[in-house]
Design an enzyme around this catalytic site. Sequence first.
Site, short mmCIF file in Angstrom:
data_model
loop_
_atom_site.label_atom_id
_atom_site.label_comp_id
_atom_site.label_asym_id
_atom_site.label_seq_id
_atom_site.Cartn_x
_atom_site.Cartn_y
_atom_site.Cartn_z
N GLY A 102 0.74 4.66 8.50
CA GLY A 102 1.35 4.17 7.26
C GLY A 102 1.73 5.31 6.36
O GLY A 102 1.40 6.47 6.59
N ARG A 103 2.47 4.95 5.34
CA ARG A 103 2.94 5.91 4.35
C ARG A 103 2.69 5.35 2.96
O ARG A 103 2.79 4.15 2.75
CB ARG A 103 4.43 6.21 4.52
CG ARG A 103 4.80 6.78 5.87
CD ARG A 103 6.31 6.86 6.03
NE ARG A 103 6.72 7.56 7.23
CZ ARG A 103 6.86 7.00 8.42
NH1 ARG A 103 6.62 5.71 8.56
NH2 ARG A 103 7.24 7.71 9.46
N GLY A 104 2.39 6.24 2.02
CA GLY A 104 2.15 5.80 0.65
C GLY A 104 2.96 6.60 -0.33
O GLY A 104 3.85 7.38 0.04
N LYS A 145 -6.16 10.13 6.14
CA LYS A 145 -5.24 10.07 5.00
C LYS A 145 -4.92 11.49 4.56
O LYS A 145 -5.81 12.25 4.19
CB LYS A 145 -5.86 9.28 3.86
CG LYS A 145 -4.93 9.02 2.69
CD LYS A 145 -5.59 8.11 1.66
CE LYS A 145 -4.66 7.78 0.52
NZ LYS A 145 -5.31 6.87 -0.47
N ASP A 188 -5.03 -1.86 -8.35
CA ASP A 188 -3.86 -1.94 -7.47
C ASP A 188 -4.12 -2.89 -6.31
O ASP A 188 -3.81 -2.58 -5.16
CB ASP A 188 -3.48 -0.55 -6.96
CG ASP A 188 -2.07 -0.52 -6.37
OD1 ASP A 188 -1.27 -1.41 -6.71
OD2 ASP A 188 -1.77 0.39 -5.57
N GLY A 234 4.15 11.20 -1.15
CA GLY A 234 4.10 11.96 0.09
C GLY A 234 2.83 11.77 0.89
O GLY A 234 2.51 12.59 1.76
#
EC number: 2.7.11.1
Length: 911
Positions: free
Chosen positions: A515-517, A536, A625, A520
């Site tokens: 995954g990407r957050g 991560k 969040d 960057g």
Amino acid sequence: MARPVQRFQLWSPLGFLLQLVTLLGKLGPQVQSVRPESLLFVSTLDGSLHALNKQTGDLKWTVKDDPIIQGPMYVTEMAFLSDPADGSLYVLGTQKQQGLMKLPFTIPELVHASPCRSSDGVFYTGRKQDAWFVVDPESGETQMTLTTEGLSTPQLFIGRTQYTVSMHDLRTPALRWNTTYRRYSAPLLNGSPGKYMSHLTSCGMGLLLTVDPGSGIVLWTQDLGVPVTGIYTWHQDGLHQLPHLTLARDTLHFLVLRWGHIRLPASSYQDTATQFSSLDTQLLMTLYVGKEEAGFYVSKALVHAGVALVPRGLTLAPMDGPTTDEVTLQVSGEREGSPSTAVRYPSGSVALPSQWLLIGYHEPPPVLHTTMLRVHPIPGKVSAETRASEDLHAPPVFFELLNLRREDPELHPEEKASDSYPGLGSQDLLAATFTAILLGAWVLYLMRQQQQSPSAPAGPPDLSQDAQGQLSRDILQDQRRFQSPSEPAQPPHDPEAGQPTVVGKISFNPKDVLGRGAGGTFVFRGQFEGRAVAVKRLLRECFGLVRREVQLLQESDRHPNVLRYFCTEHGPQFHYIALELCQASLQEYVESPDLDRWGLEPTTVLQQMMSGLAHLHSLHIVHRDLKPANILMAGPDSQGQGRVVISDFGLCKKLPVGRCSFSLHSGIPGTEGWMAPELLQLPPDSPTSAVDIFSAGCVFYYVLSGGSHPFGESLYRQANILSGDPCLAQLQEETHDKVVALDLVRAMLSLLPQDRPSAGWVLAHPLFWSRAKELQFFQDVSDWLEKEPDQGPLVSALEAGSYKVVREDWHKHISAPLQADLKRFRSYKGTSVRDLLRAMRNKKHHYRELPAEVRQTLGQLPAGFIQYFTQRFPRLLLHTHRAMRTCASESLFLPYYPPALEARRPDATKS
């Protein structure tokens, strides 16, 4: 005389060189001082001027000043918005044309033309004020402010102009509208500065990326926290503006994360929308409307096809403002309107911040043409109408910024020197040249001495082979240490080869991306001490974020419904966190019907999520969040059961002891569409852990409805949240499960945070009760009521509203065999909830003695039995639970109600 001459010959030229080195050492602090040419100056919307290192992006200092744009805080009557980049003006709504429109003049041009008036009788006045201030390039300390009254010798001599525009209407005594715009005196730098470094910013936030225009590699990033309005460099004793490109936040992440670098095409002067067809996507020029503390603002921004746009001319709300029939301002020669027309929202929405409907990306608006400024034309300027029409397209300087073909750029000598060696000026280069000449003379002297003495060794006599080898290694280390920061460090392996990266105890394959957050951040599949983990990876600049996230994980991960933390490793460019590896997210659980759910029912998923959240709140940690992407599914375990965990602690906040709220000084946390309304309302209150309950309520409805959001489509979602208008249509069906779920979700989505339940109360809600617990609750209530008088407060509360609960007469809704069996022993009132509970209790106690026909009708104990009654009377459980709340502290009812400290709950919604 001979002795002094002899002493001079002993250290010449070596002694002279040593004396020079000593002298240069004394001058060292002057050589290493910060020079303006080595800094990149960035202005932000709050008025701050930040100095960054050009090569690394490190923040050197910040000078705070008044905001760039100051206007009305709320869009209630006048709807004029300004662009802080150039002072352009936009108007929302006219008499005959709704939506956002562009005025053909800027604030500086309007000030130059003032005093003037529009055709509908509105008078404009303007004021311009110039000032200078001096900044120390080393510390950023502002030494003084200069006006026309005096001068001083500056270090960084920076000019700033303030424009103030006011609008007056003779028909009303009040000031109609006013705004203040400030900008630095900085002409655009001549040449092609974009060929060496390209600067990209994100609208709505302060993210700044500097990109190598040849390879597209991100050289450095810096998050200033506030939207960027201008980027400058120091050139020839003055501040000069550099071009930069503004993109939507999601678009910037999309470009970086899709290719691993900024892969923008070379282009010339064609339309922006067609320039990105080669990238299998499309970037469009839009107008972003945002809001900061100083008020609303607009900014031109590029977006990709996945970003929702507000259509041109969209009517946001009916207008009830005054009419202006005698107006001469025209749009394309057909539609008429006035930039002074008042914009009003319906009376029912004025109390709520409906102006948040504006926020988002708008299609480029049309231009209002006017003759107002022609009375006082601006000398040496292109016509306002021509400039405004050209402004709808990306400026040509943007296309130079996007030119990423590898060429040998012809840089200005000053620019190349200052960018490549930020610490060297003209005096430094002179000293270095002089030192090189002396070193050359010293080498020639040694060679001459060697020729005169053939028996002398080939190298310096005091250096052994080991010493020479150590010297070579030291030189190599110095070369690596002083390598240009613009050249990224080479990894020890080829990422394309698929070889694992090893950092301490963590190993992972860079090609196996999970995954990407934001910012960057990447998540890879990896290993930690033989265990499969999720790795991560965060940027080196995110050290504070990494430290805070790790501290919170270490404190909270002992709960089974919180993501487990293993270790942290640090590399030269990134930080790495080894976390528990999960198989799917809640979003995949809901939207992928073929996904293996490992025995997790929707209510079980929500219960485990709330269990983890209650654990965080017990530690005074607010997640801030919560959304489906941050709720993960781990498992299965040895019994084949899955487990729900809360992840992504990047925005978590640890509340100090004795405090129950947090401030918003560091920005608004969360994800748009999942944030509580109090995070966006003005003036802002101090939010509490109730923000997590609101987000959890959105997640509840998302899961129970099979993927719907309680506040509609993404374009209008946050505006609906602010208005407190959820649509819970998927839970409106009159069934037991949905009636119970609707009660809980509605409470969690309360507009006021004090009306939302606590995490402990949510867990105690009947939504999460088993069938056996429901049946036991009814039995305990019936036993308790046997001791109560018929006219007592408890029985009265139970019988209040019984008409809907028993559906007029519960006798009519049970089967004939059960009716006949009930009449054999005693009479029951069909309109009484108390008698219905008594009948349920008696049949449960004597279940084995019932006729086979009646047992078959009621079903098996406990699930079939309780469902027989709750399916026929969907409101029975909630109604009884509310009526018996006064007995919550009794030992018999402790399993059915939260503890007293957790009993924060709004008044029951009347059904």
